[in-house]
Scaffold this motif. Structure first.
Motif, PDB file in Angstrom:
ATOM      1  N   ALA A  17       3.031  28.238  -2.922  1.00 46.03           N
ATOM      2  CA  ALA A  17       1.326  27.608  -3.680  1.00 46.03           C
ATOM      3  C   ALA A  17       2.411  26.226  -4.942  1.00 46.03           C
ATOM      4  N   SER A  18       2.669  26.682  -5.223  1.00 43.04           N
ATOM      5  CA  SER A  18       4.001  25.226  -6.461  1.00 43.04           C
ATOM      6  C   SER A  18       4.632  24.732  -5.812  1.00 43.04           C
ATOM      7  N   ILE A  19       5.573  24.810  -4.781  1.00 46.66           N
ATOM      8  CA  ILE A  19       5.956  24.460  -3.649  1.00 46.66           C
ATOM      9  C   ILE A  19       4.978  23.371  -2.970  1.00 46.66           C
ATOM     10  N   SER A  20       4.060  23.955  -2.000  1.00 43.20           N
ATOM     11  CA  SER A  20       3.433  22.752  -1.356  1.00 43.20           C
ATOM     12  C   SER A  20       2.064  21.618  -2.473  1.00 43.20           C
ATOM     13  N   CYS A  21       2.210  22.062  -3.436  1.00 41.88           N
ATOM     14  CA  CYS A  21       0.932  21.343  -4.292  1.00 41.88           C
ATOM     15  C   CYS A  21       1.233  20.284  -5.132  1.00 41.88           C
ATOM     16  N   LYS A  22       2.369  18.915  -4.249  1.00 40.36           N
ATOM     17  CA  LYS A  22       2.355  17.868  -5.179  1.00 40.36           C
ATOM     18  C   LYS A  22       1.022  17.988  -6.258  1.00 40.36           C
ATOM     19  N   LYS A  23       2.594  17.046  -7.587  1.00 39.27           N
ATOM     20  CA  LYS A  23       1.649  16.631  -8.556  1.00 39.27           C
ATOM     21  C   LYS A  23       0.571  15.184  -8.342  1.00 39.27           C
ATOM     22  N   LYS A  24      -0.582  15.362  -8.491  1.00 36.28           N
ATOM     23  CA  LYS A  24      -0.894  14.141  -7.936  1.00 36.28           C
ATOM     24  C   LYS A  24      -0.998  12.943  -9.172  1.00 36.28           C
ATOM     25  N   ILE A  25      -1.054  11.563  -9.317  1.00 36.22           N
ATOM     26  CA  ILE A  25      -0.228  10.545  -9.990  1.00 36.22           C
ATOM     27  C   ILE A  25      -1.701  10.459 -10.208  1.00 36.22           C
ATOM     28  N   SER A  26      -1.796  10.235 -11.660  1.00 36.28           N
ATOM     29  CA  SER A  26      -3.515   9.224 -12.184  1.00 36.28           C
ATOM     30  C   SER A  26      -2.562   7.471 -11.888  1.00 36.28           C
ATOM     31  N   ASP A  27      -4.653   7.882 -11.421  1.00 36.25           N
ATOM     32  CA  ASP A  27      -4.190   5.348 -11.117  1.00 36.25           C
ATOM     33  C   ASP A  27      -4.071   5.273 -12.818  1.00 36.25           C
ATOM     34  N   ALA A  28      -4.381   5.974 -14.259  1.00 35.23           N
ATOM     35  CA  ALA A  28      -3.951   5.248 -15.462  1.00 35.23           C
ATOM     36  C   ALA A  28      -2.315   5.492 -14.935  1.00 35.23           C
ATOM     37  N   GLU A  29      -1.434   5.932 -14.417  1.00 34.10           N
ATOM     38  CA  GLU A  29      -0.397   6.247 -14.642  1.00 34.10           C
ATOM     39  C   GLU A  29       0.401   5.199 -13.588  1.00 34.10           C
ATOM     40  N   LEU A  30      -0.573   4.789 -12.003  1.00 30.19           N
ATOM     41  CA  LEU A  30      -0.122   3.742 -10.940  1.00 30.19           C
ATOM     42  C   LEU A  30      -0.358   2.678 -11.671  1.00 30.19           C
ATOM     43  N   GLN A  31      -1.448   2.183 -12.706  1.00 29.18           N
ATOM     44  CA  GLN A  31      -1.892   0.664 -13.284  1.00 29.18           C
ATOM     45  C   GLN A  31      -0.787   0.625 -13.937  1.00 29.18           C
ATOM     46  N   THR A  32      -0.019   1.510 -15.249  1.00 26.44           N
ATOM     47  CA  THR A  32       1.134   0.826 -15.809  1.00 26.44           C
ATOM     48  C   THR A  32       2.166   0.139 -14.689  1.00 26.44           C
ATOM     49  N   GLN A  33       1.857   1.794 -13.769  1.00 25.01           N
ATOM     50  CA  GLN A  33       3.634   1.206 -13.088  1.00 25.01           C
ATOM     51  C   GLN A  33       3.979  -0.485 -12.556  1.00 25.01           C
ATOM     52  N   ALA A  34       2.333  -0.034 -11.508  1.00 26.69           N
ATOM     53  CA  ALA A  34       2.041  -2.156 -10.694  1.00 26.69           C
ATOM     54  C   ALA A  34       1.707  -2.775 -11.897  1.00 26.69           C
ATOM     55  N   THR A  35       1.532  -2.617 -12.704  1.00 23.30           N
ATOM     56  CA  THR A  35       1.129  -3.531 -13.740  1.00 23.30           C
ATOM     57  C   THR A  35       2.855  -4.712 -14.849  1.00 23.30           C
ATOM     58  N   THR A  36       3.541  -3.774 -14.723  1.00 26.06           N
ATOM     59  CA  THR A  36       4.531  -4.056 -14.738  1.00 26.06           C
ATOM     60  C   THR A  36       5.716  -4.465 -13.763  1.00 26.06           C
ATOM     61  N   VAL A  37       5.018  -4.049 -12.404  1.00 26.84           N
ATOM     62  CA  VAL A  37       6.033  -4.684 -11.385  1.00 26.84           C
ATOM     63  C   VAL A  37       5.409  -6.505 -11.383  1.00 26.84           C
ATOM     64  N   VAL A  38       3.839  -6.092 -11.952  1.00 21.50           N
ATOM     65  CA  VAL A  38       3.211  -8.154 -11.689  1.00 21.50           C
ATOM     66  C   VAL A  38       3.224  -8.414 -12.306  1.00 21.50           C
ATOM     67  N   THR A  39       4.212  -8.484 -14.259  1.00 15.43           N
ATOM     68  CA  THR A  39       4.605  -9.242 -14.922  1.00 15.43           C
ATOM     69  C   THR A  39       5.326 -10.199 -14.304  1.00 15.43           C
ATOM     70  N   SER A  40       6.114 -10.357 -13.882  1.00 14.31           N
ATOM     71  CA  SER A  40       6.773 -11.226 -13.203  1.00 14.31           C
ATOM     72  C   SER A  40       6.242 -11.802 -12.617  1.00 14.31           C
TER      73      SER A  40
END
Length: 158
Positions: A17-40
């Motif tokens: 069960a733990s192997i088959s269930c991937k941790k879902k990344i939250s939109d807040a985490e994705l927003q932080t990563q995406a914003t970091t990319v776009v700051t260029s």
């Protein structure tokens, strides 16, 4: 023995069960990563909703826009990038359509009339200022004799 089998089966079930269930990344985490990319690019911004990145803003050229989209798609958890951005229109340098020699000839022809200015307006040779009827007639004759093409007589006749 029965307890050992049950415990082994339970341990196996938990590990699968733990192997088959991937941790879902939250939109807040994705927003932080995406914003970091776009700051260029200070003229761009990104919003993430349900793993969908919405890119907006203005880019200097198509290559930088494409690179930004590729960078956003490379973020784990971003399902799709929706491009709502634009590319700046290239700046086109305009060169005066009036030959400087022609402009100088006309300037020389009206040198006796200090109130008249010779300018290039919207790519056309233009005469401006205040003149009398007699001066306007003399200026027109002098300039027409040069055969320089189209000239706009935008002076005021008093």
């Amino acid at each position: 023995m029965k307890k050992t089998i049950v415990m082994t089966a339970l341990a196996l079930a938990v590990s699968f069960a733990s192997i088959s269930c991937k941790k879902k990344i939250s939109d807040a985490e994705l927003q932080t990563q995406a914003t970091t990319v776009v700051t260029s690019n200070p003229n761009a911004s990104v919003e993430v909703n349900d793993g969908q990145a919405h890119l907006s803003g203005v880019f200097a050229d198509q290559e930088s826009k494409d690179a930004m989209i590729a960078s956003l798609k490379a973020i784990p958890g971003i399902k799709e990038v929706h491009d709502m951005s634009t590319v700046e229109a290239p700046v086109i340098e305009t060169v005066s359509a009036v030959d400087p020699e022609v402009q100088q000839k006309v300037t020389d022809a009206v040198k006796d009339f200090p109130s008249v200015k010779v300018e290039v307006v919207n790519g056309e040779l233009t005469l401006t200022g205040n003149v009398s009827k007699e001066q306007a007639r003399k200026i027109k004759m002098s300039v027409d004799a040069l055969k320089v093409g189209k000239v706009n007589y935008n002076y005021t006749v008093k």
